[in-house]
Design a protein around this motif. Structure first.
Motif, short mmCIF file in Angstrom:
data_model
loop_
_atom_site.label_atom_id
_atom_site.label_comp_id
_atom_site.label_asym_id
_atom_site.label_seq_id
_atom_site.Cartn_x
_atom_site.Cartn_y
_atom_site.Cartn_z
N ASP A 44 0.32 -1.25 0.19
CA ASP A 44 0.04 0.32 0.28
C ASP A 44 0.94 1.73 -0.15
O ASP A 44 1.90 1.75 0.39
N LEU A 45 0.34 2.74 -0.66
CA LEU A 45 1.20 3.74 -0.88
C LEU A 45 1.32 4.54 0.37
O LEU A 45 -0.08 4.42 0.19
N GLY A 46 1.72 4.95 0.81
CA GLY A 46 1.68 5.84 2.27
C GLY A 46 1.06 6.66 1.90
O GLY A 46 1.15 8.26 0.64
N ARG A 47 0.37 7.66 2.40
CA ARG A 47 0.00 9.32 1.72
C ARG A 47 0.45 10.52 2.40
O ARG A 47 1.68 10.79 3.14
N VAL A 48 1.34 11.16 1.68
CA VAL A 48 1.76 12.39 1.13
C VAL A 48 -0.12 13.35 1.20
O VAL A 48 0.72 14.23 2.78
N ALA A 49 -0.22 13.17 0.32
CA ALA A 49 -1.96 15.11 0.90
C ALA A 49 -2.71 13.72 -0.08
O ALA A 49 -2.38 12.15 -0.41
N ASN A 51 -4.16 13.82 -2.76
CA ASN A 51 -4.05 13.43 -4.23
C ASN A 51 -2.34 12.80 -4.19
O ASN A 51 -2.35 12.21 -5.45
N GLU A 52 -1.42 12.21 -3.05
CA GLU A 52 -0.66 12.36 -3.26
C GLU A 52 0.16 10.82 -2.13
O GLU A 52 -0.58 11.12 -1.22
N TYR A 53 0.49 9.44 -3.32
CA TYR A 53 0.67 8.44 -2.15
C TYR A 53 2.23 7.97 -2.97
O TYR A 53 2.35 8.03 -3.88
N ASN A 54 3.08 7.41 -1.41
CA ASN A 54 3.99 7.40 -2.48
C ASN A 54 4.98 5.76 -1.29
O ASN A 54 3.92 5.47 -0.39
N ILE A 132 -3.74 2.99 -5.32
CA ILE A 132 -2.61 2.88 -4.04
C ILE A 132 -2.52 1.76 -3.15
O ILE A 132 -1.72 1.79 -2.44
N ASP A 133 -3.60 1.02 -3.43
CA ASP A 133 -3.36 -0.11 -2.09
C ASP A 133 -3.53 -1.68 -3.59
O ASP A 133 -3.42 -1.46 -4.18
#
Length: 174
Positions: A44-49, A51-54, A132-133
């Motif tokens: 799972d990508l981690g939340r930055v904002a 509309n943005e995950y990494n 993202i997941d």
């Protein structure tokens, strides 16, 4: 007896030389130095904002000593499967466009120590979690001069050129 020893030394020398290198035109590389392809599965990508995950990770093997300035890092995202034996890999960076004007950008950066994979959208990605997941990525390390001679968008061509099979892709857990 001298001829037999000389012949034996030549055969052993040829065997040792050919067992650790592969040649493709002007490309010669020691494939035992580090894995050329590895997979990060179901992350799972981690939340930055909104509309943005990494995904940020360090390479989990000795890449920092072996990745030279002339290496190319290719990252592919698993987008679907045709059947259980046929995954569909898409090279990133990539932009996915939707009919309503929404879009998702996948891109990455890397150093000899770590890498970032980012998904950025013009909408809240929590509303489309499939981007993202539970993501799977293949990371392939390849000499830049060899990358320039092939279609890196074609995952199978890259793997065939490197003479890598599926069972040689190292599975990495984060």
């Amino acid at each position: 007896m001298k001829k037999i020893i000389t012949l034996f030394a030549v055969v052993v020398g040829l065997f040792a030389f050919s067992s650790c290198t592969t040649t493709d035109d002007n490309f010669q590389e020691d494939f035992d130095t580090y894995p050329y392809a590895f997979e990060i599965k179901n992350v799972d990508l981690g939340r930055v904002a909104d509309n943005e995950y990494n995904l940020r990770s360090t390479f989990q093997f000795e890449i920092n000593d072996n990745l030279r300035d002339d290496e190319t890092v290719l990252i592919y995202r698993l987008t679907s499967t045709i059947n259980s034996n046929t995954p569909v890999w898409q090279l990133i960076p990539r932009t996915i466009y939707f009919n309503n004007g929404d879009l998702v950008d996948y891109f990455f950066d890397f150093s000899k120590v770590d890498f970032f994979i980012t998904a950025r959208a013009n909408f809240n990605l929590l509303n489309r979690r499939e981007y993202i997941d539970d993501q799977t990525f293949r990371i392939v390390l390849i000499p830049s001069d060899l990358a320039a001679t092939m279609d890196t968008n074609n995952y199978l061509e890259v793997m065939n050129t490197l003479k890598l099979s599926e069972n040689q892709v190292k599975k990495v857990k984060l």
